[in-house]
Design a protein around this motif. Structure first.
Motif, PDB file in Angstrom:
ATOM      1  N   ASN A 130       0.833  -1.368   0.062  1.00 41.23           N
ATOM      2  CA  ASN A 130      -0.029   0.064  -0.098  1.00 41.23           C
ATOM      3  C   ASN A 130       0.771   1.331  -0.125  1.00 41.23           C
ATOM      4  OD1 ASN A 130      -2.382  -1.531  -0.018  1.00 41.23           O
ATOM      5  ND2 ASN A 130      -2.239  -1.652   2.337  1.00 41.23           N
ATOM      6  N   LYS A 132       0.645   5.505   0.232  1.00 38.37           N
ATOM      7  CA  LYS A 132       0.067   6.668   0.495  1.00 38.37           C
ATOM      8  C   LYS A 132       0.345   7.826  -0.381  1.00 38.37           C
ATOM      9  CE  LYS A 132      -1.401   5.182   5.508  1.00 38.37           C
ATOM     10  NZ  LYS A 132      -0.808   5.376   6.792  1.00 38.37           N
ATOM     11  N   GLU A 143      -5.178   6.009  -0.081  1.00 39.19           N
ATOM     12  CA  GLU A 143      -4.221   4.803  -0.042  1.00 39.19           C
ATOM     13  C   GLU A 143      -4.345   4.172  -1.437  1.00 39.19           C
ATOM     14  OE1 GLU A 143      -4.033   1.466   2.961  1.00 39.19           O
ATOM     15  OE2 GLU A 143      -3.141   3.165   4.053  1.00 39.19           O
TER      16      GLU A 143
END
Ligand SMILES: [Zn+2]
Length: 268
Positions: A130, A132, A143
């Protein structure tokens, strides 16, 4: 009648023909032994029965290690090579990295004449993580799921190395890092906090008195190659019959038994 196929100085695998002798040719093996092989036998042997393994930890910075069945760990040779840049120090394309890898592996095989090449298997899964990111319009932190595309190069680099092994008639196979970590270091061994597996590999090489390169950076890559070279009999070998046969003959000792049976005499 003179035989042009065999002559003093000719090499067959790691054997060098010295002179004709009763029963065939007196040869010098790279391990120092001097077996005598018939011309017929020279079609199927590559050494006196001793084994040389090349281990490869491939990436943009790669480690290599050569292990000898008749010597202890202190005699292991190891080093690194880099395929990120060309001779002028410019960063190169992915495809060029593959080409540079094949050249390096070719040189290693020519120099060390391994019986088997053990290569760390590149990840087959694409790891997602992931990330951001700030939305430039709303300013909100969003995200999203992404991958590290550079990880995909590893398959190309390995493929280049494997192709060279195949073309040069050297059996090879791959082993996933999780397999050799547990096989080599033992189950339950893990890196200490703030360490990674390369640190564990360096420690084990130091314990076995393997001569590592001088810099820490080079040690990190070479040490893993040393461990990989020890795990060659757990590799997955390519689905190519001569490679599988060669690997099985090495693993089971059939290659050694054949060489010993064929050799007229083996000097100590
Ligand atoms: Zn030998």
């Amino acid at each position: 009648m003179s035989n042009t196929k065999f002559f003093a100085g000719k090499t067959v695998g790691r054997l060098k023909l010295i002179c004709e002798a009763v029963g065939g040719w007196k040869c010098e093996c790279s391990c120092g032994r001097e077996p005598i092989f018939s011309e017929e036998a020279l079609a199927s042997v590559r050494s006196c029965g001793c084994i040389v393994i090349l281990g490869l930890d491939l990436a943009t910075n790669s480690g290599w290690a050569v292990r000898y069945s008749w010597r202890n760990a202190a005699a292991i040779k190891c080093g690194t090579f880099n395929v990120a840049e060309n001779d002028s120090g410019e960063e190169v394309s992915w495809e060029t990295k593959y080409a540079l890898t094949s050249t390096q592996v070719y040189k290693l095989i020519i120099e060390h004449k391994p019986d088997f090449v053990a290569i760390e298997e590149p990840e087959h899964r694409v790891t997602q993580f992931n990330k951001k990111k700030k939305n430039p319009v709303t300013g909100a932190i969003e995200e999203s799921s992404t991958i590290n595309p550079n990880a995909l190069q590893l398959s190309g680099i390995s493929g280049a190395a494997i192709g060279v092994c195949m073309m040069m008639g050297v059996a090879c196979g791959t082993i996933p890092s999780r397999s050799w970590h547990s096989k080599y270091h033992g189950k339950g061994v893990k890196p200490e906090p703030k360490e990674d597996w390369k640190d564990v590999a360096i420690r084990s090489c130091e314990r076995e008195h393997v001569p590592l390169p001088p810099t820490k950076k080079a040690q990190r890559d070479a040490a893993e190659a040393v461990c990989i070279s020890a795990c060659w009999h757990w590799c997955s070998v390519l689905d190519i019959s001569w490679m599988r046969k060669r690997w099985m003959d090495l693993r089971t000792g059939a290659a050694k038994a054949l060489a010993q049976r064929q050799a007229g005499q083996v000097a100590a």
